[in-house]
Design an enzyme around this catalytic site. Structure first.
Site, PDB file in Angstrom:
ATOM      1  N   GLU A 152       0.048  -0.923   5.741  1.00 36.83           N
ATOM      2  CA  GLU A 152       1.076  -0.384   6.638  1.00 36.83           C
ATOM      3  C   GLU A 152       0.937   1.113   6.860  1.00 36.83           C
ATOM      4  OE1 GLU A 152       4.975   1.203   7.925  1.00 36.83           O
ATOM      5  OE2 GLU A 152       3.845   1.667   6.106  1.00 36.83           O
ATOM      6  N   ASP A 199       0.846  -1.193   0.000  1.00 41.29           N
ATOM      7  CA  ASP A 199       0.000   0.000   0.000  1.00 41.29           C
ATOM      8  C   ASP A 199       0.880   1.240   0.000  1.00 41.29           C
ATOM      9  OD1 ASP A 199       0.694  -0.850   2.700  1.00 41.29           O
ATOM     10  OD2 ASP A 199      -0.483   0.863   3.392  1.00 41.29           O
TER      11      ASP A 199
END
Length: 445
Positions: free
Chosen positions: A149, A86
């Site tokens: 994250e 991400d």
């Protein structure tokens, strides 16, 4: 291993471009069945797992769409390598398309090239190099690919609940040589009801320093001096202030446009309530990097406090803001929150949310840290020592993990900034270092 890495560099570059072209903004889309963080993040996960399969890995799977696993080797113990797929939103100020993965000169440009898709691809090719070498393994190696994250690490939390923690692990999501000490992270959101005349909506994430801020005024904007290092455009009833975006853990490498905007607004003619609001924050925050005016600037062996207001909204419901703080071990989250509550309470604000992440430390003489340091110093020809930092990585989610790379010593950290990029030579270096680390920690010798 080095020969394999050199032979496959074009493949590695191509695969990184594939990944960067997926706009996998953390929680940028609604969840779908089997895709807990949305379609694009899931697409990035599937692309990474497809890359692993194309390199001949047989044990490759998704953990309910929360994380991906690439496993090789055998043994009762496991070496984990954690990277994430991400990214933070692209923001403004790019020279090249943020999801174009274009090569200019000797660099690939795009959101995620450095944080953390480039590292994920290097990890896959590093493990492939170990596999192709035919060396026998004493530990299993698992590349664990997270998907959340930048917001909260729920992907890895789900993995740990399902699969358990590896014996030891490193995450290539910070700086070289080895980061064995991560300061505490504290993010807090405050709100105050009220009817204000100005309109502001800035900030993409709590850990991203805003580089551009536009404010709408109830009356014509007055041209006033701008703090050094910033520019401003005054048009009718709007003011746009431009600085430089960056990662909240490294405010010294950014120019927080929100802080400069408040200074500019403090010199405007505003309604009484708006003027009091702006004046209060312009004094509390000034152009500080360490919360000096708030009285929270502390330094110890683990580092120095950083403090960054990164989200600020003024609309018909009132004012809401979110700040990010990285604090040394000697400074507690409770003490910080009490200080902030008192300071912002005087301005009429109430805390509505906080995220607390304790600090993390692994001794320098541990097998994990000492081995990674030895590998890095041998390849780099250096005599470096472990680091402490304010950034937060997956390492703090595990009992025995550290951050290992991938920003070279002395290089500017381009995470979370416009024109994020990675040098092609650095991709090669990262892959080589990770392959050696895997060999030293997991192979039979």
């Amino acid at each position: 291993m080095k020969a394999f890495i050199e032979k496959t560099m074009n493949d590695q570059i191509f695969d990184l471009q594939r990944l960067v072209r997926v706009k996998s903004v953390s929680r940028g889309e609604p969840a779908q069945p089997g895709k807990p963080f949305g379609r694009s993040v899931y697409e990035a996960l599937e692309t990474a797992l497809d890359i692993a399969r194309s390199r001949g890995f047989e044990k490759v799977w998704s953990v309910d769409g929360y994380a991906g696993v690439i496993e090789y080797g055998e043994g009762d113990e496991t070496l984990g390598i954690l990277a994430h797929l991400d990214v933070v939103p692209e923001g403004e100020g790019w020279t090249y398309p943020p999801y174009g993965a274009e090569i200019h000169g000797s660099r690939i440009y795009g959101r995620g090239t450095l944080d953390d898709k480039g590292a994920a691809v290097s990890a896959i090719y590093a493990l492939a190099a170990v596999k192709e070498s035919g060396v026998k393994m004493k530990r299993k190696v698992r590349i664990i690919l997270g998907t959340d994250e930048e917001i909260g690490s729920l992907g890895v939390a789900h993995y740990l609940k399902t699969e358990g923690a590896p014996t030891m692990a490193f995450t290539p999501d910070a700086e070289y040589p080895v980061v064995n000490s991560e300061m505490g992270i504290l993010q807090a959101t405050y709100h105050r009801d009220g009817a204000y005349a100005i309109r502001v909506s800035v900030g993409t994430a709590a850990n991203v320093i805003p580089g551009v801020v536009t404010v709408t005024l109830p009356n014509p904007a007055k041209t006033v001096p701008v703090p050094e290092g910033f520019t401003a455009e005054f048009q009718e009833n709007t003011i746009t202030v431009t600085g430089r975006g960056g990662h909240a853990s490294m405010p010294e490498f950014a120019k927080n446009a929100l802080l400069a905007t408040l200074q500019v607004l403090n010199a405007q003619e505003l309604p009484e309530q708006d003027a009091a609001l702006v004046n209060g924050f312009s004094k509390l925050w000034a152009l500080d990097l360490h919360g000096e005016h708030l009285g929270i600037d502390v330094t110890d062996d683990s580092g120095r406090t950083t403090y960054s207001p990164d989200i600020f909204t003024v609309d018909e419901t009132g004012v809401t803001f979110t700040t990010d703080c990285r604090h040394p071990f000697s400074q507690s989250a409770d003490t910080l929150l009490n200080t902030w509550d008192a300071a912002y309470g005087k301005l009429g604000f109430t805390r509505v949310k906080e995220i607390i992440k304790p600090g993390h430390f692994i001794p320098a003489d541990s097998e994990l840290v000492s081995t990674l340091m030895r590998v890095y110093n041998r390849i780099n020809g250096s005599d470096s020592k472990p680091l402490s930092m304010g950034g937060g990585t997956y390492a703090r989610e595990l009992p025995n993990a550290v951050a290992f790379g991938v920003v070279r010593e002395g290089d500017a950290n381009l995470c979370h900034v416009p024109d994020e990029s990675v040098a092609l030579d650095d991709l090669r270096f990262n892959t080589e270092v990770m392959a050696e680390a895997i060999y030293e920690l997991a192979a039979q010798k």
